[in-house]
Enzyme design. Structure first.
Site, mmCIF file in Angstrom:
data_model
loop_
_atom_site.group_PDB
_atom_site.id
_atom_site.type_symbol
_atom_site.label_atom_id
_atom_site.label_comp_id
_atom_site.label_asym_id
_atom_site.label_seq_id
_atom_site.Cartn_x
_atom_site.Cartn_y
_atom_site.Cartn_z
ATOM 1 N N HIS A 79 15.480 19.496 53.062
ATOM 2 C CA HIS A 79 14.694 19.508 54.298
ATOM 3 C C HIS A 79 13.358 20.186 54.063
ATOM 4 C CE1 HIS A 79 15.856 23.745 55.305
ATOM 5 N NE2 HIS A 79 17.041 23.413 54.831
ATOM 6 N N ASP A 133 23.174 17.198 48.845
ATOM 7 C CA ASP A 133 22.267 17.971 49.699
ATOM 8 C C ASP A 133 22.397 19.441 49.306
ATOM 9 O OD1 ASP A 133 20.475 18.589 51.743
ATOM 10 O OD2 ASP A 133 21.929 18.381 53.367
ATOM 11 N N GLU A 170 15.918 20.617 60.032
ATOM 12 C CA GLU A 170 17.304 20.999 59.718
ATOM 13 C C GLU A 170 17.646 22.346 60.315
ATOM 14 O OE1 GLU A 170 20.734 22.652 57.486
ATOM 15 O OE2 GLU A 170 18.742 23.486 57.740
ATOM 16 N N GLU A 171 16.668 23.239 60.324
ATOM 17 C CA GLU A 171 16.923 24.584 60.857
ATOM 18 C C GLU A 171 16.998 24.583 62.381
ATOM 19 O OE1 GLU A 171 17.847 26.719 58.880
ATOM 20 O OE2 GLU A 171 16.893 26.424 56.941
ATOM 21 N N ASP A 187 15.298 28.261 50.703
ATOM 22 C CA ASP A 187 15.947 27.415 51.726
ATOM 23 C C ASP A 187 14.888 26.601 52.444
ATOM 24 O OD1 ASP A 187 17.537 26.199 53.583
ATOM 25 O OD2 ASP A 187 17.988 28.003 54.716
ATOM 26 N N ASP A 246 11.508 21.664 56.507
ATOM 27 C CA ASP A 246 11.186 22.751 57.437
ATOM 28 C C ASP A 246 11.790 24.064 56.971
ATOM 29 O OD1 ASP A 246 13.735 21.463 58.035
ATOM 30 O OD2 ASP A 246 13.893 22.852 59.711
HETATM 31 ZN ZN LIG Z 1 18.487 24.755 54.395
#
Ligand SMILES: [Zn+2]
Length: 559
Positions: A156, A252, A223-224, A189, A158
């Site tokens: 992701h 993923d 995603e967050e 992340d 974001d």
């Molecule tokens: Zn993540």
């Protein structure tokens, strides 16, 4: 999202403490007593058929350079520092509070896409690049053999917003590199995954590689914040194009990464996820002057509800035969027996699945408990506007992460059971999930789903007889055993469940083989979702090299 579970409670020194026992019962002779009175008859060591090692998959003879070059060649390190730093410098945060991808809030994603185009020129000239719902990114590299199902790599774009930048050692969007760690929001992340995957493909293309198996990269941008705008739309887009069960595998971020137990290394892929449910509790009740109160104000009633939810009909953990965690535990009992609880193997052989889960939770802590048990957390509450006025509208929201042996209906039914008598005792009408009493403007209690519920994810296969899993395991084993850092330790690849959810929650229809696996050692990232997030560049390079190997190993493979 990453919810790392560190397996540290195991006997770390290798000294087996024989005083440790299963449910408080010390082994006697060659038998164990367990809580339900059953006697275990087999406490012998696991047999040869338990947790067999997958054959290693050597890199194909495709003339491409070794993946170890990424780790050993200094020029790759400086290139990756530059790439990851530049992408971390773009503050591409996401929020639940802004639904419109065309709002100014999402403008940083324009900069992020610009950066990606500049940093990965070959990817952007060879791939079909599609933007889905404005910022979702789908890259397609068409393969020459359409009989092979495509492979799908996810990440992701974001990151979690930051709170006070002054709390950070280096500014959160500076992408500072200190010679070992690359600092900044998103460094671990999961812009490291985003950049790792893109760098692997860029490098392949630079060597003249052309895919045999179609390769798809799919990068969401919220995603967050639940993922609906990004992954939600990307998954729909891919399913429309390719259909159900159309991908060989999906990888993923996520899982529990790479963990060392004694002289073995465990690569832990999330092959399942718990479900999620938020229950919203809403009370409308008579107001008035607080000098003449009823025995229980609305706040008191909501508090009473939460009090009982936290004490009655508690969820029990369970580690039955279908639970993916058993595989890792079984492998530990077989291959790391001197480093884990001495009762582990007999406990795994018992049919007391709750006893086993309780014993592990007692031994390894609550982070492990919630792999096996539904969690409940009252996270939001509000009510009252003034100190001399009785509260009239009071709300609370309780978050559940649903264990794989349960489902959201079980959680709802339990809430109804516990709350119904409380509503009755206070003379309230009560509606629950659209049923029950007709909602009233006053003296009414309602409970409902707060956000769209999510059932536990389907479990991806991890059987040694499953060809795709076995090949991925063989590649992973080969790769991590080849790293000098692994120190000749054997690598075991096992499945496990995640307590949280990644963007794969939208992708269940696309394949049965979904692996949430960040190829990262536990000491290689720090402070995900908080101040001073950072990643060890050595670990980032290992991840890049792993993606490079995985793409090659599946490129011409037919199962
Ligand atoms: Zn993540």
């Amino acid at each position: 999202m990453r919810v790392p579970v560190i397996l540290t409670p195991i006997l770390a020194t290798g000294a087996v403490s024989r005083s440790v026992s299963f449910l408080g019962q010390t082994p006697i002779g060659d038998q164990h007593q367990i809580s339900n009175g059953n006697t275990l008859t087999s406490i012998d060591a696991p047999g040869d058929d338990v947790c067999p090692l997958p054959p290693k998959v050597a890199p194909p003879n495709d003339g491409l350079h070794s993946s170890l070059d990424f780790i050993q060649d200094a020029s790759y390190r400086s290139k990756q520092v530059e790439r990851l730093s530049r992408v971390v410098q773009v503050p591409s945060t996401s929020t639940e509070l802004e639904d419109d991808p065309w709002s100014d809030y999402y403008a940083p994603f324009l900069d992020l896409h610009d950066e990606l185009t500049k940093l990965f020129p070959l990817v952007h000239s060879y791939a079909k690049v599609e933007k889905v719902n404005r910022f979702g990114l789908a890259y397609t590299f068409n393969g020459t053999n359409s009989a092979l199902k495509p492979a799908l790599f996810m990440a992701h774009q974001d990151v979690v917003p930051i709170d006070d930048p002054n709390d950070w050692t280096y500014p959160p969007f500076s992408g500072h590199y200190d010679g070992q760690w690359l600092w900044g929001r998103g460094s671990s992340d999961c812009k490291n995954t985003l950049i790792g995957v893109l760098s692997a493909v860029e490098d392949l293309l630079k060597q003249g590689w052309a895919p045999t198996r179609t390769l798809v990269l799919s990068f969401g941008y919220d995603e967050e914040s639940k993922g609906w705008k990004g992954a939600g739309c990307l998954a729909e887009h891919l399913e429309k194009r390719y259909g159900k069960d159309s991908f060989e595998f999906i990888i993923d971020e996520g899982g529990m990464g790479i963990q060392t137990i004694g002289d073995k290394i465990y690569a832990m892929a999330g092959v399942g996820e718990k479900g999620a449910l938020d229950i919203h509790i809403s009370l409308s009740i008579d107001g008035g002057h607080s000098s003449i109160p009823p025995p229980h104000t609305g706040i008191g009633i909501i508090s009473e509800i939460i009090y009982h939810l936290e004490r009655e009909q508690l969820f029990t953990p369970k580690l039955d035969l279908s639970h993916p965690s058993r595989q890792g535990l079984t492998c530990q009992a077989k291959h790391s027996a001197d480093f884990v609880e001495p009762w582990l193997w007999p406990a795994l052989e018992s049919s007391d699945y709750t006893g086993l889960a309780e014993a592990l939770a007692a031994s390894r802590g609550d982070r492990v408990r919630f792999l096996y048990q539904t969690s409940q957390a009252a996270d939001l509450i509000n009510g009252g506007v003034k100190i001399n006025a009785l509260p009239e509208k009071i709300n609370a929201t309780v978050n559940y992460r649903v264990a794989i042996h349960e489902n959201t209906d079980i959680v709802r039914a339990r809430a109804i059971n516990i709350i119904t008598p409380i509503a009755k005792a206070h003379g309230l009408t009560f509606s629950a999930f659209g049923a029950g009493d007709k909602p009233q403007p006053n003296n009414h209690l309602d409970i409902s789903d707060y956000a769209l519920p999510l059932e536990p994810a389907p479990i991806s296969p991890t059987s040694p007889s499953d060809a795709v899993w076995t090949r991925m395991s063989g590649v992973t084993r080969q790769f991590f055993e080849s790293l000098p850092e692994s120190g000749n330790k054997t690598v075991l690849v096992v499945g496990d469940v995640m307590t949280g959810n990644t963007d794969t929650r939208f992708y269940w229809n696309l394949t049965r083989n979904i692996w949430r696996f960040s190829p990262i050692r536990p000491d290689g990232t720090k402070n995900i979702h908080t101040v001073d997030e950072r990643i060890d560049m050595a670990v980032h390079l290992e991840g890049l090299a792993f993606y490079y190997e995985l793409i090659r190993a599946f490129d011409t493979y037919e199962d």
